[in-house]
Design a protein around this motif. Structure first.
Motif, PDB file in Angstrom:
ATOM      1  N   LEU A  35       0.974  -1.563  -0.079  1.00  0.00           N
ATOM      2  CA  LEU A  35       0.454  -0.286   0.142  1.00  0.00           C
ATOM      3  C   LEU A  35       0.494   1.185   0.339  1.00  0.00           C
ATOM      4  O   LEU A  35       0.412   1.810  -0.549  1.00  0.00           O
ATOM      5  CB  LEU A  35      -0.788  -0.047   1.231  1.00  0.00           C
ATOM      6  N   ALA A  36       1.508   1.044   0.448  1.00  0.00           N
ATOM      7  CA  ALA A  36       2.816   2.308   1.024  1.00  0.00           C
ATOM      8  C   ALA A  36       3.588   2.418  -0.849  1.00  0.00           C
ATOM      9  O   ALA A  36       3.427   3.378  -1.055  1.00  0.00           O
ATOM     10  CB  ALA A  36       3.922   2.198   1.765  1.00  0.00           C
ATOM     11  N   GLU A  37       3.775   1.968  -0.933  1.00  0.00           N
ATOM     12  CA  GLU A  37       4.151   2.067  -2.635  1.00  0.00           C
ATOM     13  C   GLU A  37       3.213   2.250  -3.332  1.00  0.00           C
ATOM     14  O   GLU A  37       3.666   3.144  -4.076  1.00  0.00           O
ATOM     15  CB  GLU A  37       4.744   0.561  -3.245  1.00  0.00           C
ATOM     16  N   LYS A  38       2.216   1.572  -3.572  1.00  0.00           N
ATOM     17  CA  LYS A  38       1.428   2.574  -4.436  1.00  0.00           C
ATOM     18  C   LYS A  38       0.570   3.768  -4.382  1.00  0.00           C
ATOM     19  O   LYS A  38       0.640   4.645  -5.249  1.00  0.00           O
ATOM     20  CB  LYS A  38      -0.161   1.421  -4.145  1.00  0.00           C
ATOM     21  N   GLU A  39       0.848   4.195  -2.762  1.00  0.00           N
ATOM     22  CA  GLU A  39      -0.099   5.505  -2.684  1.00  0.00           C
ATOM     23  C   GLU A  39       1.678   6.795  -3.038  1.00  0.00           C
ATOM     24  O   GLU A  39       1.442   7.492  -2.306  1.00  0.00           O
ATOM     25  CB  GLU A  39      -0.614   5.530  -0.780  1.00  0.00           C
ATOM     26  N   LYS A  40       2.681   6.118  -2.996  1.00  0.00           N
ATOM     27  CA  LYS A  40       3.975   6.943  -2.626  1.00  0.00           C
ATOM     28  C   LYS A  40       4.592   7.348  -1.800  1.00  0.00           C
ATOM     29  O   LYS A  40       4.821   8.910  -1.360  1.00  0.00           O
ATOM     30  CB  LYS A  40       4.067   7.101  -3.780  1.00  0.00           C
ATOM     31  N   GLU A  72      -3.823  -7.140  18.010  1.00  0.00           N
ATOM     32  CA  GLU A  72      -4.576  -7.068  16.790  1.00  0.00           C
ATOM     33  C   GLU A  72      -4.849  -6.957  15.545  1.00  0.00           C
ATOM     34  O   GLU A  72      -6.211  -7.021  14.649  1.00  0.00           O
ATOM     35  CB  GLU A  72      -6.230  -7.501  16.852  1.00  0.00           C
ATOM     36  N   LEU A  73      -4.063  -6.919  14.480  1.00  0.00           N
ATOM     37  CA  LEU A  73      -3.753  -6.614  13.008  1.00  0.00           C
ATOM     38  C   LEU A  73      -4.153  -7.164  12.408  1.00  0.00           C
ATOM     39  O   LEU A  73      -3.685  -8.502  12.430  1.00  0.00           O
ATOM     40  CB  LEU A  73      -2.224  -5.117  13.083  1.00  0.00           C
ATOM     41  N   SER A  74      -4.902  -6.710  11.103  1.00  0.00           N
ATOM     42  CA  SER A  74      -4.728  -7.250  10.119  1.00  0.00           C
ATOM     43  C   SER A  74      -4.573  -6.920   8.599  1.00  0.00           C
ATOM     44  O   SER A  74      -4.440  -5.794   8.858  1.00  0.00           O
ATOM     45  CB  SER A  74      -6.875  -8.275  10.106  1.00  0.00           C
ATOM     46  N   LYS A  75      -4.546  -7.550   7.651  1.00  0.00           N
ATOM     47  CA  LYS A  75      -4.163  -7.199   6.738  1.00  0.00           C
ATOM     48  C   LYS A  75      -5.335  -5.679   6.191  1.00  0.00           C
ATOM     49  O   LYS A  75      -4.538  -4.751   5.329  1.00  0.00           O
ATOM     50  CB  LYS A  75      -4.233  -7.939   5.460  1.00  0.00           C
ATOM     51  N   LYS A  76      -6.437  -5.581   6.559  1.00  0.00           N
ATOM     52  CA  LYS A  76      -7.219  -5.459   6.055  1.00  0.00           C
ATOM     53  C   LYS A  76      -6.668  -3.821   7.248  1.00  0.00           C
ATOM     54  O   LYS A  76      -7.201  -2.364   7.133  1.00  0.00           O
ATOM     55  CB  LYS A  76      -8.525  -4.917   6.341  1.00  0.00           C
ATOM     56  N   ASP A  77      -5.971  -3.609   7.724  1.00  0.00           N
ATOM     57  CA  ASP A  77      -4.951  -2.210   8.838  1.00  0.00           C
ATOM     58  C   ASP A  77      -4.740  -1.828   8.192  1.00  0.00           C
ATOM     59  O   ASP A  77      -4.380  -0.818   8.880  1.00  0.00           O
ATOM     60  CB  ASP A  77      -5.216  -2.792   9.945  1.00  0.00           C
ATOM     61  N   ALA A  78      -4.031  -2.403   6.896  1.00  0.00           N
ATOM     62  CA  ALA A  78      -3.079  -1.411   6.120  1.00  0.00           C
ATOM     63  C   ALA A  78      -3.223   0.232   6.446  1.00  0.00           C
ATOM     64  O   ALA A  78      -2.341   0.768   6.397  1.00  0.00           O
ATOM     65  CB  ALA A  78      -2.599  -2.626   5.146  1.00  0.00           C
ATOM     66  N   ALA A  79      -4.050   0.072   6.082  1.00  0.00           N
ATOM     67  CA  ALA A  79      -4.486   1.495   5.763  1.00  0.00           C
ATOM     68  C   ALA A  79      -4.057   2.605   6.165  1.00  0.00           C
ATOM     69  O   ALA A  79      -3.868   3.821   6.746  1.00  0.00           O
ATOM     70  CB  ALA A  79      -6.024   1.789   4.946  1.00  0.00           C
ATOM     71  N   ASP A  80      -4.997   2.012   7.881  1.00  0.00           N
ATOM     72  CA  ASP A  80      -4.584   3.012   9.241  1.00  0.00           C
ATOM     73  C   ASP A  80      -3.271   3.072   9.085  1.00  0.00           C
ATOM     74  O   ASP A  80      -2.827   4.126  10.348  1.00  0.00           O
ATOM     75  CB  ASP A  80      -5.107   2.189   9.906  1.00  0.00           C
ATOM     76  N   LEU A  81      -2.723   1.861   9.596  1.00  0.00           N
ATOM     77  CA  LEU A  81      -1.666   1.844   9.831  1.00  0.00           C
ATOM     78  C   LEU A  81      -0.833   3.257   9.126  1.00  0.00           C
ATOM     79  O   LEU A  81       0.418   3.712   9.819  1.00  0.00           O
ATOM     80  CB  LEU A  81      -0.324   0.811   9.958  1.00  0.00           C
ATOM     81  N   LEU A  82      -0.446   3.002   7.684  1.00  0.00           N
ATOM     82  CA  LEU A  82       0.074   3.808   7.042  1.00  0.00           C
ATOM     83  C   LEU A  82      -0.466   5.008   6.902  1.00  0.00           C
ATOM     84  O   LEU A  82       0.318   6.315   7.228  1.00  0.00           O
ATOM     85  CB  LEU A  82      -0.172   3.268   5.352  1.00  0.00           C
ATOM     86  N   GLU A  83      -1.958   5.511   7.526  1.00  0.00           N
ATOM     87  CA  GLU A  83      -2.323   6.550   7.929  1.00  0.00           C
ATOM     88  C   GLU A  83      -1.689   7.025   9.443  1.00  0.00           C
ATOM     89  O   GLU A  83      -1.089   8.499   9.499  1.00  0.00           O
ATOM     90  CB  GLU A  83      -3.050   6.735   7.574  1.00  0.00           C
ATOM     91  N   LEU A  84      -1.533   5.790  10.110  1.00  0.00           N
ATOM     92  CA  LEU A  84      -0.678   6.953  11.082  1.00  0.00           C
ATOM     93  C   LEU A  84       0.475   7.219  11.324  1.00  0.00           C
ATOM     94  O   LEU A  84       0.825   8.127  11.888  1.00  0.00           O
ATOM     95  CB  LEU A  84      -1.106   5.806  12.355  1.00  0.00           C
ATOM     96  N   ALA A  85       1.212   6.330  10.660  1.00  0.00           N
ATOM     97  CA  ALA A  85       2.973   6.731  10.058  1.00  0.00           C
ATOM     98  C   ALA A  85       3.110   8.043   9.623  1.00  0.00           C
ATOM     99  O   ALA A  85       3.965   8.328   9.751  1.00  0.00           O
ATOM    100  CB  ALA A  85       2.932   5.767   9.563  1.00  0.00           C
TER     101      ALA A  85
END
Ligand code: FES
Length: 91
Positions: A35-40, A72-85
């Motif tokens: 996702l990070a790569e896709k969103e640059k 309790e992370l899952s693949k669907k949390d990737a967007a939230d992790l990216l936003e937080l980072a």
């Protein structure tokens, strides 16, 4: 200076312990990197060698600059992790 660069990039450190691996941390990490790569979005993704002490709540990761422990992370949390980072509030 290196310190500033790391802060701007954001960082997600996954627990690399057996419990979190068994719970699917590798899949969450892969989804986040994709996702990070896709969103640059520049993001540092790392993994500890040892357990973070929250095995029953795995997969576990700590997200910087906020220093927030996410459980309790899952693949669907990737967007939230990216936003937080990518959050600049810690600057
Ligand atoms: S294995 Fe990840 S918190 Fe223990």
């Amino acid at each position: 200076m290196e310190k500033k660069k790391a802060k701007e990039d954001g960082c997600v450190v996954f627990c690399g312990g057996k419990g979190c691996r068994k719970a699917g941390s590798d899949k969450v990490r892969a989804a986040l990197e994709k996702l990070a790569e896709k969103e640059k979005v520049r993001l540092t993704v790392a993994e500890t060698e040892e357990c973070m002490g929250k095995c029953s709540q795995g997969p576990v990761a700590v997200v910087w600059p906020a220093g927030k422990c996410c459980v309790e992370l899952s693949k669907k949390d990737a967007a939230d992790l990216l936003e937080l980072a990518a959050d600049k509030k810690g600057e």
